[in-house]
Write a protein that holds these residues in place. Structure first.
Motif, PDB file in Angstrom:
ATOM      1  N   ASN A 134      44.929  38.177  42.151  1.00 20.27           N
ATOM      2  CA  ASN A 134      43.402  38.359  42.367  1.00 20.27           C
ATOM      3  C   ASN A 134      42.789  37.493  41.356  1.00 20.27           C
ATOM      4  O   ASN A 134      42.232  37.715  40.595  1.00 20.27           O
ATOM      5  N   LEU A 135      42.774  35.980  41.753  1.00 21.91           N
ATOM      6  CA  LEU A 135      42.098  34.950  41.119  1.00 21.91           C
ATOM      7  C   LEU A 135      40.395  35.242  41.227  1.00 21.91           C
ATOM      8  O   LEU A 135      39.859  35.042  40.334  1.00 21.91           O
ATOM      9  N   HIS A 136      40.039  35.891  42.173  1.00 23.11           N
ATOM     10  CA  HIS A 136      38.630  36.050  42.608  1.00 23.11           C
ATOM     11  C   HIS A 136      38.113  37.092  41.399  1.00 23.11           C
ATOM     12  O   HIS A 136      37.145  36.702  40.732  1.00 23.11           O
ATOM     13  N   HIS A 137      38.877  37.967  41.194  1.00 20.82           N
ATOM     14  CA  HIS A 137      38.375  39.088  40.162  1.00 20.82           C
ATOM     15  C   HIS A 137      38.623  38.329  38.846  1.00 20.82           C
ATOM     16  O   HIS A 137      37.475  38.882  38.162  1.00 20.82           O
ATOM     17  N   ALA A 138      39.540  37.670  38.657  1.00 17.46           N
ATOM     18  CA  ALA A 138      39.595  37.138  37.230  1.00 17.46           C
ATOM     19  C   ALA A 138      38.439  36.154  36.949  1.00 17.46           C
ATOM     20  O   ALA A 138      37.791  36.039  35.828  1.00 17.46           O
ATOM     21  N   LEU A 139      37.990  35.384  37.844  1.00 16.04           N
ATOM     22  CA  LEU A 139      36.906  34.442  38.073  1.00 16.04           C
ATOM     23  C   LEU A 139      35.506  35.360  37.770  1.00 16.04           C
ATOM     24  O   LEU A 139      34.720  34.610  36.962  1.00 16.04           O
ATOM     25  N   LEU A 140      35.601  36.410  38.374  1.00 15.03           N
ATOM     26  CA  LEU A 140      34.231  37.177  38.180  1.00 15.03           C
ATOM     27  C   LEU A 140      34.065  37.404  36.779  1.00 15.03           C
ATOM     28  O   LEU A 140      32.850  37.460  36.197  1.00 15.03           O
ATOM     29  N   LEU A 141      35.189  37.889  36.112  1.00 17.85           N
ATOM     30  CA  LEU A 141      35.252  38.508  34.605  1.00 17.85           C
ATOM     31  C   LEU A 141      35.066  37.083  33.744  1.00 17.85           C
ATOM     32  O   LEU A 141      34.307  37.144  32.718  1.00 17.85           O
ATOM     33  N   ALA A 142      35.537  36.028  34.085  1.00 18.60           N
ATOM     34  CA  ALA A 142      35.254  34.859  33.255  1.00 18.60           C
ATOM     35  C   ALA A 142      33.913  34.479  33.379  1.00 18.60           C
ATOM     36  O   ALA A 142      33.204  33.932  32.341  1.00 18.60           O
ATOM     37  N   ASN A 143      33.087  34.354  34.477  1.00 22.30           N
ATOM     38  CA  ASN A 143      31.674  34.069  34.609  1.00 22.30           C
ATOM     39  C   ASN A 143      30.912  35.135  34.049  1.00 22.30           C
ATOM     40  O   ASN A 143      29.803  34.563  33.203  1.00 22.30           O
ATOM     41  N   ARG A 144      31.319  36.066  33.869  1.00 24.57           N
ATOM     42  CA  ARG A 144      30.501  37.311  33.036  1.00 24.57           C
ATOM     43  C   ARG A 144      30.484  36.929  31.520  1.00 24.57           C
ATOM     44  O   ARG A 144      29.591  36.999  30.998  1.00 24.57           O
ATOM     45  N   HIS A 145      31.675  36.400  31.265  1.00 21.45           N
ATOM     46  CA  HIS A 145      32.050  35.953  29.854  1.00 21.45           C
ATOM     47  C   HIS A 145      31.048  34.852  29.546  1.00 21.45           C
ATOM     48  O   HIS A 145      30.258  34.778  28.396  1.00 21.45           O
ATOM     49  N   PHE A 146      31.048  33.698  30.405  1.00 22.43           N
ATOM     50  CA  PHE A 146      30.201  32.337  30.169  1.00 22.43           C
ATOM     51  C   PHE A 146      28.808  32.879  30.203  1.00 22.43           C
ATOM     52  O   PHE A 146      28.062  32.410  29.304  1.00 22.43           O
ATOM     53  N   ARG A 147      28.219  33.852  30.989  1.00 22.40           N
ATOM     54  CA  ARG A 147      26.814  34.294  30.990  1.00 22.40           C
ATOM     55  C   ARG A 147      26.468  34.540  29.747  1.00 22.40           C
ATOM     56  O   ARG A 147      25.206  34.708  29.179  1.00 22.40           O
ATOM     57  N   LYS A 148      27.423  35.563  28.816  1.00 24.83           N
ATOM     58  CA  LYS A 148      27.174  36.171  27.647  1.00 24.83           C
ATOM     59  C   LYS A 148      26.814  35.153  26.559  1.00 24.83           C
ATOM     60  O   LYS A 148      26.430  35.519  25.648  1.00 24.83           O
ATOM     61  N   HIS A 149      27.349  33.930  26.616  1.00 25.64           N
ATOM     62  CA  HIS A 149      27.005  32.964  25.613  1.00 25.64           C
ATOM     63  C   HIS A 149      26.561  31.608  26.373  1.00 25.64           C
ATOM     64  O   HIS A 149      27.040  30.580  26.261  1.00 25.64           O
ATOM     65  N   PRO A 150      25.353  31.631  26.817  1.00 22.59           N
ATOM     66  CA  PRO A 150      24.637  30.653  27.309  1.00 22.59           C
ATOM     67  C   PRO A 150      24.599  29.296  26.388  1.00 22.59           C
ATOM     68  O   PRO A 150      24.421  28.203  26.759  1.00 22.59           O
ATOM     69  N   ASP A 151      24.592  29.599  24.899  1.00 25.72           N
ATOM     70  CA  ASP A 151      24.623  28.546  23.901  1.00 25.72           C
ATOM     71  C   ASP A 151      25.935  27.788  23.666  1.00 25.72           C
ATOM     72  O   ASP A 151      25.928  26.820  22.789  1.00 25.72           O
ATOM     73  N   ALA A 152      26.979  28.153  24.678  1.00 26.10           N
ATOM     74  CA  ALA A 152      28.131  27.688  24.061  1.00 26.10           C
ATOM     75  C   ALA A 152      28.746  27.050  25.441  1.00 26.10           C
ATOM     76  O   ALA A 152      28.424  27.183  26.518  1.00 26.10           O
ATOM     77  N   GLN A 153      29.784  25.775  25.013  1.00 24.36           N
ATOM     78  CA  GLN A 153      30.322  25.152  26.154  1.00 24.36           C
ATOM     79  C   GLN A 153      31.469  26.147  26.680  1.00 24.36           C
ATOM     80  O   GLN A 153      32.336  26.451  26.281  1.00 24.36           O
ATOM     81  N   PRO A 154      31.209  26.403  28.320  1.00 22.63           N
ATOM     82  CA  PRO A 154      32.282  27.181  28.952  1.00 22.63           C
ATOM     83  C   PRO A 154      33.408  26.383  29.186  1.00 22.63           C
ATOM     84  O   PRO A 154      33.292  25.040  29.266  1.00 22.63           O
ATOM     85  N   VAL A 155      34.830  26.740  28.777  1.00 24.57           N
ATOM     86  CA  VAL A 155      36.155  26.145  29.080  1.00 24.57           C
ATOM     87  C   VAL A 155      36.897  27.018  29.862  1.00 24.57           C
ATOM     88  O   VAL A 155      36.953  28.194  29.302  1.00 24.57           O
ATOM     89  N   LEU A 156      37.384  26.779  31.006  1.00 20.58           N
ATOM     90  CA  LEU A 156      38.039  27.719  31.877  1.00 20.58           C
ATOM     91  C   LEU A 156      39.579  27.239  31.987  1.00 20.58           C
ATOM     92  O   LEU A 156      39.624  25.811  32.414  1.00 20.58           O
ATOM     93  N   LEU A 157      40.359  27.947  31.859  1.00 24.26           N
ATOM     94  CA  LEU A 157      41.862  27.534  31.648  1.00 24.26           C
ATOM     95  C   LEU A 157      42.643  28.611  32.538  1.00 24.26           C
ATOM     96  O   LEU A 157      42.555  29.737  32.245  1.00 24.26           O
ATOM     97  N   ILE A 158      43.318  27.927  33.481  1.00 29.01           N
ATOM     98  CA  ILE A 158      43.923  29.297  34.561  1.00 29.01           C
ATOM     99  C   ILE A 158      45.303  28.784  34.851  1.00 29.01           C
ATOM    100  O   ILE A 158      45.832  27.539  35.045  1.00 29.01           O
ATOM    101  N   VAL A 159      46.195  29.885  34.329  1.00 29.71           N
ATOM    102  CA  VAL A 159      47.546  29.802  34.210  1.00 29.71           C
ATOM    103  C   VAL A 159      48.154  30.772  35.676  1.00 29.71           C
ATOM    104  O   VAL A 159      47.821  31.678  35.502  1.00 29.71           O
ATOM    105  N   THR A 160      48.787  30.089  36.627  1.00 29.52           N
ATOM    106  CA  THR A 160      49.265  30.620  37.721  1.00 29.52           C
ATOM    107  C   THR A 160      50.422  30.033  38.411  1.00 29.52           C
ATOM    108  O   THR A 160      50.675  28.780  38.000  1.00 29.52           O
ATOM    109  N   ASP A 161      51.217  31.021  38.941  1.00 22.94           N
ATOM    110  CA  ASP A 161      52.446  30.428  39.682  1.00 22.94           C
ATOM    111  C   ASP A 161      52.218  30.922  41.356  1.00 22.94           C
ATOM    112  O   ASP A 161      53.321  30.726  42.037  1.00 22.94           O
TER     113      ASP A 161
END
Length: 671
Positions: free
Chosen positions: A541-568
């Motif tokens: 469920n990459l969709h759910h994981a990205l929802l949580l990641a974007n929520r994390h990014f929105r909580k820190h608007p003054d920081a540079q977002p870095v998204l790292l995805i490990v999957t097989d």
């Protein structure tokens, strides 16, 4: 002066060091043990099971319980393959043969002897039965002409008596080698008093004074010097049970021979009667001993009754040690290992190895690396996680530093502005020294004696620097069952722990969130993720994981977002509007669409995205390549063993190569 020496001598007392830990032993290094335990925990073992597995396996230069158990098993095989139980019968046969041969020689030399008597004596010797017991019985009233022959024959009765006693009282065979009639009388008195003591104890009487009187009179027969009647019973019963197991292990013919011969012991059946009474008391008082066991022994070395009983006791000790070293019973612990028995069977070196393992277990439990959770289970503490993470990060740093353009991880943050804080110097640090703090540490350590100040490594503190831009990092790791099935479970956890350690120790202003995604996704603490068991559930469920990641990014608007995805694997599940999980394989277009939508949202938030594709699945390759092109991200396809270096390197590249405005090559956290 003399008075002062007397006062000193009255205060100081020196005695030999007898027991306890080696006072000269070097401190135990727990690093290797923690690394091994951490690896097993990440592979799915509980901390308790991982600890026990390490203690069984041992370390690079430290034998474990398996090695001690192997030596116990080897010692047992040696005893059973080298020996057999017919030594007493062999010795009786040899004495009998020597007596008959000496008598024949005497008959041949005795020229004055009546020929009829000579012929009768020779016929009696010629027709002796093959059975040693029967032959001894026939010769019991034989009129020996040879003093030498008579002496050899009398040795048989003496030997039988000493062997019977040696079965029950170790060392008695040698002690009675030159026994006099007075010695034998004293022995009979001891057996009579012992049976009286055992009878009274069996009836439930208070035997404390009777035992004290018995030991005062007969204590020389018991070199282990038991201090209570219970200790005496334990010692006697263990030996008697071993003697019974030896008898059980003999053939029926051997038992018949010895039973017949036993009546000749010391020329009287009294000894056998006293020993039989003692055995009956011991069986009643110690029914838990093994009185019915047997042991096959096929070696060439014949054991007498006493030595054979000793070997059967040794085998019982070895079996007990094997159980203790296996640690497979409920509530087992290393302190259960009987070090006295281990020393007797394997020697002092084995005791040193066992003590080291006991000490290691205690130190691991006391060091703060392991703790009991609320549900009573043993778990790795945050302190242990940090230590394990440092070791993994060190290995990652060596991998990265060995590549073209690679650098040492420890130099992170050296080019930033000074924060005003200091920390202890660590190997690889290039930050400037804080001279004031360093000199103060040296003066405090030396007590400010007024002489030259000598600085040691432990005194040095360096000035911490600030990162110029904060990062908001989301590490999304696939926790579907295929990761475990394909051998990627532990590398995934090592990667997570390495990045977590780097961020929390060197980039403390960065905010890292760990998100595991299988059929659903969840934010996870590092301890939870490291201890996560593989679960059989369908869905990525990459969709759910990205929802949580974007929520994390929105909580820190003054920081540079870095998204790292490990999957097989490609996305095969997503969240519906009502919160239910939709799953389909092959991937449903709706699942792909909502994952793409959330990835686009990450891009609008300014995230730099890197996919780490594990495995060679063509569908996955097409999906991640297309997603990366869509958002201007990148794809890395490392082998599982290189995953940690790839993810950590990507994170550092994001910091170094312009993802954070104002950073340039001189701001390289590797230095």
């Amino acid at each position: 002066m003399a008075r002062a020496n007397r006062r000193l001598s009255s205060r100081a007392r020196y005695t030999a060091y007898v027991d306890g830990p080696d006072p000269l032993a070097p401190p135990l290094d727990l690093t290797e043990a923690l690394a091994a335990i951490g690896e097993d925990v990440m592979a799915g073992s509980s901390a308790e099971a991982a600890l026990r597995e390490y203690l069984r396996r041992g370390g690079a230069d430290r034998p474990g319980l398996d090695e001690l158990a192997r030596r116990v098993a080897e010692r047992r095989r040696e005893l059973t393959s080298r020996n057999n139980l017919d030594g007493t019968l062999r010795e009786i046969r040899e004495l009998l043969d020597r007596a008959v041969l000496a008598e024949r020689k005497q008959l041949a030399r005795d020229v004055d002897m009546d020929e009829g008597d000579r012929a009768l004596a020779q016929m009696q010797l010629d027709n002796l039965p093959a059975s040693p017991a029967a032959a001894v019985g026939e010769l019991d009233d034989y009129a020996w002409r040879s003093a030498e022959a008579r002496g050899e024959f009398e040795k048989i009765k003496d030997l039988l008596g000493r062997e019977m006693l040696d079965q029950h009282f170790a060392g008695m065979k040698q002690a009675l080698a030159d026994a006099t009639d007075e010695d034998r009388a004293a022995l009979r008195e001891m057996l009579a008093d012992l049976n009286a003591l055992l009878d009274a104890h069996r009836r439930g009487e208070d035997t404390a004074q009777q035992f004290a009187d018995f030991m005062a009179q007969h204590g020389d027969y018991f070199p282990d010097q038991p201090t209570t009647v219970e200790e005496l019973l334990d010692s006697l019963a263990q030996r008697a049970a071993a003697a019974q197991r030896m008898r059980n292990s003999m053939t029926a013919e051997q038992r018949r021979e010895l039973d017949t011969l036993a009546q000749e012991a010391f020329g009287s059946p009294d000894l056998m009667d006293a020993l039989a009474q003692m055995d009956e008391n011991l069986r009643a008082l110690r029914p838990g001993e093994d009185w019915s066991g047997t042991q096959r022994m096929d070696g060439e070395n014949g054991l007498g009754l006493g030595d054979g009983t000793g070997v059967l006791q040794d085998l019982a000790d070895l079996d007990e040690l094997a159980d203790q070293l296996a640690q497979s019973y409920q509530g087992s612990q290393l302190d259960d290992v009987d070090l006295d028995k281990l020393a007797r069977q394997l020697g002092a070196d084995a005791v040193v190895d066992a003590r080291t393992l006991q000490r290691l277990e205690r130190e691991l439990r006391r060091s703060g690396a392991l703790r009991r959770s609320d549900d009573g289970r043993l778990a790795l503490t945050p302190q242990a996680m940090r230590q394990l993470g440092k070791e993994i990060l060190r290995a990652v740093a060596e991998t990265i530093s060995g590549r073209p353009g690679g650098h040492e991880v420890r130099r992170a943050g050296a080019a930033g502005e000074l924060s005003g804080a200091t920390r202890a110097w660590e190997f690889g640090d290039t930050e400037p020294w804080d001279v004031t703090r360093t000199l103060t540490n040296a003066l405090v350590r030396t007590g400010g004696s007024g002489g030259p100040v000598r600085i040691e490594v432990g005194d040095v503190e360096v000035q911490e620097t600030e990162a110029r831009t904060r990062a908001c990092v989301a590490l999304l790791v696939d926790t579907s069952f295929s990761m475990a099935m394909e051998g990627r479970w532990v590398p995934m956890k090592r990667t997570t722990l390495a990045l977590h350690t780097l961020v929390t120790s060197r980039f403390r202003d960065d905010d890292l969130q760990l998100i595991g995604f299988g059929r659903t996704a969840s934010v996870m603490q590092i301890e939870e993720l490291v201890g996560l068991d593989a679960r059989w559930e369908k869905g990525t469920n990459l969709h759910h994981a990205l929802l949580l990641a974007n929520r994390h990014f929105r909580k820190h608007p003054d920081a540079q977002p870095v998204l790292l995805i490990v999957t097989d694997g490609e996305p095969t599940s997503h969240l519906e509007a009502d919160g239910e999980v939709f799953f389909d394989y092959p991937p449903h277009p709706a699942t792909i669409a909502v994952a793409v939508r959330e990835l686009d949202a990450s891009t609008r938030l300014g995230a730099r995205t890197t996919f780490f594709r594990l495995g060679d699945d063509p569908g996955l390759a097409r999906f991640v390549d297309g997603m990366a092109r869509r958002v201007g991200g990148s794809v890395v396809a490392p082998e599982a063993d290189d995953l940690s270096a790839a993810v950590v390197g990507s994170y550092l590249d994001s910091r170094r190569n312009g993802a954070f405005g104002g950073w340039g090559r001189d701001d390289d956290p590797f230095g």
